[in-house]
Motif scaffolding. Structure first.
Motif, PDB file in Angstrom:
ATOM      1  N   SER A 299       0.829  -1.205   0.000  1.00  0.00           N
ATOM      2  CA  SER A 299       0.000   0.000   0.000  1.00  0.00           C
ATOM      3  C   SER A 299       0.862   1.254   0.000  1.00  0.00           C
ATOM      4  O   SER A 299       1.981   1.263   0.516  1.00  0.00           O
ATOM      5  CB  SER A 299      -0.927   0.011   1.228  1.00  0.00           C
ATOM      6  OG  SER A 299      -0.171   0.031   2.430  1.00  0.00           O
ATOM      7  N   GLU A 322      -3.306  -1.974  -2.478  1.00  0.00           N
ATOM      8  CA  GLU A 322      -4.204  -0.826  -2.510  1.00  0.00           C
ATOM      9  C   GLU A 322      -3.434   0.488  -2.377  1.00  0.00           C
ATOM     10  O   GLU A 322      -2.351   0.558  -1.793  1.00  0.00           O
ATOM     11  CB  GLU A 322      -5.244  -0.933  -1.393  1.00  0.00           C
ATOM     12  CG  GLU A 322      -4.680  -0.944   0.009  1.00  0.00           C
ATOM     13  CD  GLU A 322      -5.736  -1.161   1.085  1.00  0.00           C
ATOM     14  OE1 GLU A 322      -6.938  -1.180   0.753  1.00  0.00           O
ATOM     15  OE2 GLU A 322      -5.351  -1.324   2.257  1.00  0.00           O
ATOM     16  N   ASN A 324      -1.810   2.404  -4.449  1.00  0.00           N
ATOM     17  CA  ASN A 324      -0.472   2.500  -5.046  1.00  0.00           C
ATOM     18  C   ASN A 324      -0.533   3.199  -6.394  1.00  0.00           C
ATOM     19  O   ASN A 324      -1.584   3.286  -7.028  1.00  0.00           O
ATOM     20  CB  ASN A 324       0.116   1.106  -5.231  1.00  0.00           C
ATOM     21  CG  ASN A 324       0.169   0.315  -3.953  1.00  0.00           C
ATOM     22  OD1 ASN A 324       0.939   0.616  -3.057  1.00  0.00           O
ATOM     23  ND2 ASN A 324      -0.684  -0.716  -3.854  1.00  0.00           N
ATOM     24  N   ASN A 348      -6.005   1.634  -6.872  1.00  0.00           N
ATOM     25  CA  ASN A 348      -4.679   1.915  -7.409  1.00  0.00           C
ATOM     26  C   ASN A 348      -4.790   2.771  -8.661  1.00  0.00           C
ATOM     27  O   ASN A 348      -5.821   2.782  -9.340  1.00  0.00           O
ATOM     28  CB  ASN A 348      -3.962   0.612  -7.741  1.00  0.00           C
ATOM     29  CG  ASN A 348      -3.795  -0.277  -6.537  1.00  0.00           C
ATOM     30  OD1 ASN A 348      -2.963  -0.029  -5.677  1.00  0.00           O
ATOM     31  ND2 ASN A 348      -4.611  -1.334  -6.456  1.00  0.00           N
ATOM     32  N   ASN A 375     -10.097   0.743  -9.341  1.00  0.00           N
ATOM     33  CA  ASN A 375      -8.799   1.169  -9.854  1.00  0.00           C
ATOM     34  C   ASN A 375      -8.993   2.145 -11.010  1.00  0.00           C
ATOM     35  O   ASN A 375      -9.976   2.058 -11.747  1.00  0.00           O
ATOM     36  CB  ASN A 375      -7.993  -0.041 -10.314  1.00  0.00           C
ATOM     37  CG  ASN A 375      -7.755  -1.029  -9.198  1.00  0.00           C
ATOM     38  OD1 ASN A 375      -6.952  -0.796  -8.305  1.00  0.00           O
ATOM     39  ND2 ASN A 375      -8.479  -2.150  -9.234  1.00  0.00           N
TER      40      ASN A 375
END
Length: 720
Positions: A299, A322, A324, A348, A375
Motif C-alpha cells: 500500500s 491498494e 499505489n 490503485n 482502480n
C-alpha cells in the motif's frame, strides 16, 4: 485520473478533465475509479504557445498514446501553462521527448521562474517487442515529478517551458504532498544497519540485515535515496515502511524476488524506481517477483520504471494491493499468475503500462475469489486495461479505464491460455459498475477492431456465468461490447448477461458479435452510434450463430450492420444494402445431418464445387441459414456442383422461414426443383412478395439422383 472531489463522483470529474461533452457517473453503484491524492489537468486544456496534436487513434503515433488522445508539443522557448485546480506543492508531468534525447524544462509559478527544473528523457521510452505479433514501437511517454518548493493554490499558474528539447506534454498531476512521516517506535532503521540515504553506496546488505533484525516488527526506511544492486529474498513476517512515496526512495529494478514466503509481509509508503529501459521477459525486473506469502499487503507505494510492478506466483492468499501508483512499466502493472485466492487489488492508479495494466492469468492453478476494484487505469499501450484470463469466481468492479491502445480492450474476459496447464473461466465472473472511456483498438493481427469490453473464447468455449452490469462506455473508437473467438477456432461464448449499460458515441456498433453463442441484454441504452446497433457476423465464416436476446429496456441500437463482407468504419453509418448481394454468403448454417465432411457451411462458402450432403437414406432432411437479421427476401438460387459428373436430378424442397429461429412458417410448399448440368445445375426459386425472414430453412424430402439432400450453394437475394 482525477481524485474524487467531495460531492462529485470521480468518474464525472475524470470525464470533465478529459474534455468530454457529456459525462454522467452511474448512480446505482459506487463511483468508478480510485480516490487519488492528486488532481490531473490535460495539456490540451491548458494555455500554450506550442501546438496541439491529435486526436488520433492510429497505432504508433504520439497522439494515440496520449491521455485523451491529445497532447501539446513545445520546442525551445515555448511553454504550456496550467491553471492549478487545487492546493498543491508538487507536480508529476507525463511527457515524451524524441528518441535518444534528454533535456530540462524550466518551471514558472505565476510568471516567475523557480530555481528548480524538471528533467525529461527518452531513456525509458520507445520500447520494441518484435516477438509480440502486431506490436510496433510503443511506450512513448514517461512521467517525471518535482517538488515545487512552495505552495500553490487553486487558480495559480504553473508553466513548463522548453530549454531546447522538443517535448510533448500530455498531462500534469498536481498534489499536496504531506510532510515526511516519523519513525515508528520500536522499528529497525535501515540506516542503523549501514544504508546510505544519499544513494552513493550500495545499501543492499543493510536492507537484508534490517529485515533479519526486525522479524515480526517494522523495518523503517527514512527519507532519502537508497541504491540496491540485487534483489531481496527470504522476506516474511515483517513490515517494510517508508516516510512517504515522495520522501523514501529505493532505486532498484528488482526489489523482492522469492518463490515462497510464510507471509505477513506488509510493504508501504515509499517509492521503488527502477532503471528498466527495455522489456526482457526472461528477466525478473519487477518490484515483486514471486510470492509475498499469505495475508500480506502492499500500500501507498510509488512504482516506476520496472518491467512489472507485481508478478505474483505461488501462495499470495488474501493479499491486499491498494492505494499505489504504477507508472511506466514496460509490461504489466500487476499479474496474478495463477493460484491467487482471495486477492484484493483496489484503489490503485496505473498509467502507461506496456502490457495489461491489471491481469489475472490462471496458469498452473486457477485464480479464485479474487477481484480488481475501484482502480483507475490510463493509457495501457500494448494490451488491455484489465484482463481476466481464466479463473473461478472473479470480480471486476467499479474500475475506470481510459485510452487503451493497440491489441487491447478496456476490459477483456478471456479463455486465451498462452501456455498450459491453463484453467478456463468457471463459476461466476462479475463485471460490475465499470466505466470505459476511449477504450478498444484496431487489432493489426485480425485486421479488425477490438471492443471496449471483450468476451473472448480464444482457446476454448466459455461456459462460465458472465454477468456484466451497470457499465458506462463513452467514446469507444469502435464497438462497445465484443463477443469473439479470437484464436480463429470458432469456440462458443455462452452464459453472458449484460444488464444496465449506457453507451455514448461509440464509433461503429454497440454489439460486435463474431462468435457462436448467446447473450441477453437488458436496459442497455445507446446514443451517438456510429454505424449500426449490431454487427453479427461469424468469425470464422460458418462457425455458428450468436443469439442476442432482448430482455427489455434496450434503446438506441436496434439496427443491424447489413454487409458481413465489410467492416463498419467509425461514424460511417449503416450503408444501404447492395440489392445484388447474396445475403447467405458466409453466414452460419446448420442442418439436421451431414454426410462425412460435407457440412452445412459448404453451402454458403461461395464455392460451387464444394457442397453439403445430408445424412443418407433418412428423408426428410433440412438445412438452415441465419441471415443475421430479419431481411426482405425475394429469390433463392439453389446450386449443385457444375461438373457433368453430377447427373441431372430433381430434389423435392419445402421453403420455410422464421424471424426468431424457433417458430417456422411455410413460405413455399413442397415442390420439385430440377438440377441439370446442361444448364449449370442451378434452380431459381421465386418467393412471394412480402417474404421477410432471418432464418431460411430448406426441407428436402426426395432426391432422384441420390438418397440425400444436396446443395453446393444456397444464394439468397432481396430482389426478384
Amino acid at each position: 485520473m482525477h481524485r474524487t472531489v467531495r460531492g462529485m463522483p470521480s468518474a464525472l470529474v475524470v470525464a470533465l478533465a478529459a474534455g468530454l461533452l457529456t459525462a454522467t457517473a452511474p448512480t446505482a453503484h459506487a463511483a468508478a475509479g480510485a480516490t487519488l491524492p492528486f488532481t490531473s489537468v490535460e495539456a490540451e486544456s491548458a494555455t500554450t504557445t506550442g501546438s496541439k496534436i491529435g486526436p488520433d487513434y492510429t497505432q504508433g503515433t504520439l497522439a494515440s498514446e496520449a491521455s485523451g488522445r491529445q497532447a501539446v508539443r513545445i520546442t525551445s522557448g515555448q511553454r504550456v501553462e496550467f491553471t492549478v485546480p487545487s492546493a498543491a506543492n508538487a507536480v508529476n508531468l507525463a511527457h515524451s521527448v524524441p528518441d535518444g534525447q534528454s533535456g530540462t524544462l524550466d518551471v514558472y509559478v505565476n510568471g516567475t521562474r523557480i530555481s528548480r527544473t524538471l528533467a525529461v528523457t527518452s531513456k525509458y521510452s520507445y520500447v520494441d517487442t518484435p516477438w509480440i505479433p502486431g506490436a510496433k514501437t510503443h511506450h512513448f511517454y514517461d512521467n517525471a515529478r518535482l517538488v515545487l518548493g512552495q505552495n500553490v493554490q487553486a487558480g495559480d499558474k504553473v508553466a513548463f517551458q522548453s530549454t531546447g528539447t522538443q517535448v510533448t506534454v500530455d498531462v500534469a498531476d498536481f498534489e499536496q504532498v504531506a510532510a515526511a512521516a516519523t519513525q515508528p517506535a520500536g522499528s529497525v532503521s535501515v540506516v542503523s544497519k549501514g544504508a546510505d540515504p544519499s544513494g552513493n553506496a550500495d545499501s543492499t546488505q543493510a536492507f537484508r540485515d534490517a529485515i533479519a533484525s526486525a522479524q515480526g516488527g517494522v523495518v523503517w526506511i527514512p527519507p532519502g535515496d537508497y541504491r540496491l544492486t540485487s534483489s531481496l529474498s527470504g522476506v516474511q513476517n515483517v513490515t517494510l515502511q517508508g516516510a512517504g512515496s515522495w520522501h523514501s526512495i529505493v532505486h532498484t529494478s528488482r526489489f523482492i524476488d522469492q518463490s515462497g514466503s510464510s507471509g505477513s509481509v506488509h510493504i508501504k509508503n515509499f517509492a521503488v524506481i527502477g532503471e528498466v529501459t527495455e522489456r526482457v521477459d526472461s528477466n525478473p525486473d519487477n518490484f515483486v517477483n514471486g510470492s509475498l506469502g499469505p495475508n500480506s499487503s502492499v500500500s501507498g507505494m510509488w512504482l516506476q520504471h520496472l518491467k512489472v510492478g507485481l508478478w505474483l506466483l505461488g501462495n499470495n492468499d488474501n493479499l491486499v494491493v491498494e492505494n499505489n501508483r504504477f507508472l511506466d512499466m514496460t509490461a504489466d502493472g500487476l499479474n496474478l499468475n495463477g493460484n491467487a485466492r482471495g486477492v484484493r487489488v483496489r484503489n490503485n492508479f496505473l498509467r502507461n503500462q506496456g502490457d495489461d495494466a491489471l491481469a489475472m492469468w490462471s496458469l498452473y492453478a486457477p485464480d479464485t475469489d479474487s477481484s480488481f476494484e475501484n482502480n483507475t487505469i490510463s493509457q495501457p499501450n500494448l494490451a488491455n486495461g484489465i484482463a481476466i484470463y481464466g479463473g473461478t469466481d472473479i470480480a471486476v468492479r467499479n474500475n475506470l479505464v481510459s485510452d487503451t491502445n493497440a491489441l487491447g480492450s478496456g476490459i477483456a474476459i478471456s479463455n486465451q491460455k498462452f501456455l498450459d496447464p491453463f484453467h478456463p473461466l468457471s463459476g461466476t465472473i462479475t463485471v460490475e459498475g465499470n466505466t470505459l472511456v476511449r477504450t478498444g483498438a484496431m487489432n493489426p493481427n485480425w485486421n479488425h477492431p477490438m471492443g471496449a469490453l471483450r468476451v473472448d473464447s480464444y482457446d476454448s468455449a466459455i461456459n462460465a456465468t458472465i454477468r456484466i452490469t451497470d457499465t458506462t462506455i463513452t467514446d469507444s473508437p469502435y464497438s462497445a461490447f465484443e463477443f469473439v473467438s479470437g484464436g480463429g477456432q470458432g469456440y462458443p461464448v455462452r452464459g453472458v448477461t449484460v444488464d444496465g449499460a449506457t453507451v455514448r458515441n461509440t464509433g461503429t456498433v454497440v454489439v460486435q458479435a463474431e462468435a457462436q453463442g448467446a447473450a441477453t441484454f437488458r436496459n442497455v441504452t445507446a446514443t451517438g452510434v456510429g454505424a449500426a446497433g449490431v454487427y453479427n457476423c461469424p468469425y470464422p465464416a460458418g462457425s455458428g450463430t450468436f443469439s442476442l436476446t432482448d430482455g427489455g429496456g434496450n434503446s438506441g441500437w436496434s439496427s443491424t450492420w447489413s454487409d458481413c463482407s465489410t467492416w463498419p468504419q467509425p461514424g460511417q453509418g449503416n450503408p444501404d444494402p447492395d440489392p445484388t448481394r447474396n445475403l447467405a454468403k458466409g453466414r452460419p448454417a446448420t442442418a439436421t445431418g451431414s454426410q462425412d465432411v460435407y457440412t452445412p457451411g459448404r453451402a454458403v462458402d461461395g464455392d460451387a464445387n464444394s457442397y453439403w450432403e445430408s445424412a443418407n437414406n433418412a428423408f426428410p432432411q433440412s438445412w438452415t441459414v441465419d441471415l443475421g437479421s430479419t431481411q426482405a427476401v425475394r429469390r433463392l438460387v439453389l446450386k449443385l456442383p457444375p461438373s457433368a459428373a453430377w447427373g441431372a436430378r430433381t430434389q423435392t424442397v419445402t421453403v420455410l422461414g422464421s424471424t426468431n429461429g424457433s417458430a417456422y412458417t411455410t413460405v413455399l410448399g413442397s415442390a420439385g426443383y430440377r438440377f441439370d448440368p446442361a444448364t449449370g445445375n442451378t434452380a431459381t426459386v421465386s418467393l412471394p412478395s412480402g417474404t421477410s425472414l432471418r432464418y431460411l430453412r430448406l426441407s428436402v424430402s426426395a432426391n432422384t439422383g441420390w438418397p440425400a439432400g444436396q446443395f453446393s450453394e444456397v444464394e439468397v437475394y432481396p430482389t426478384s
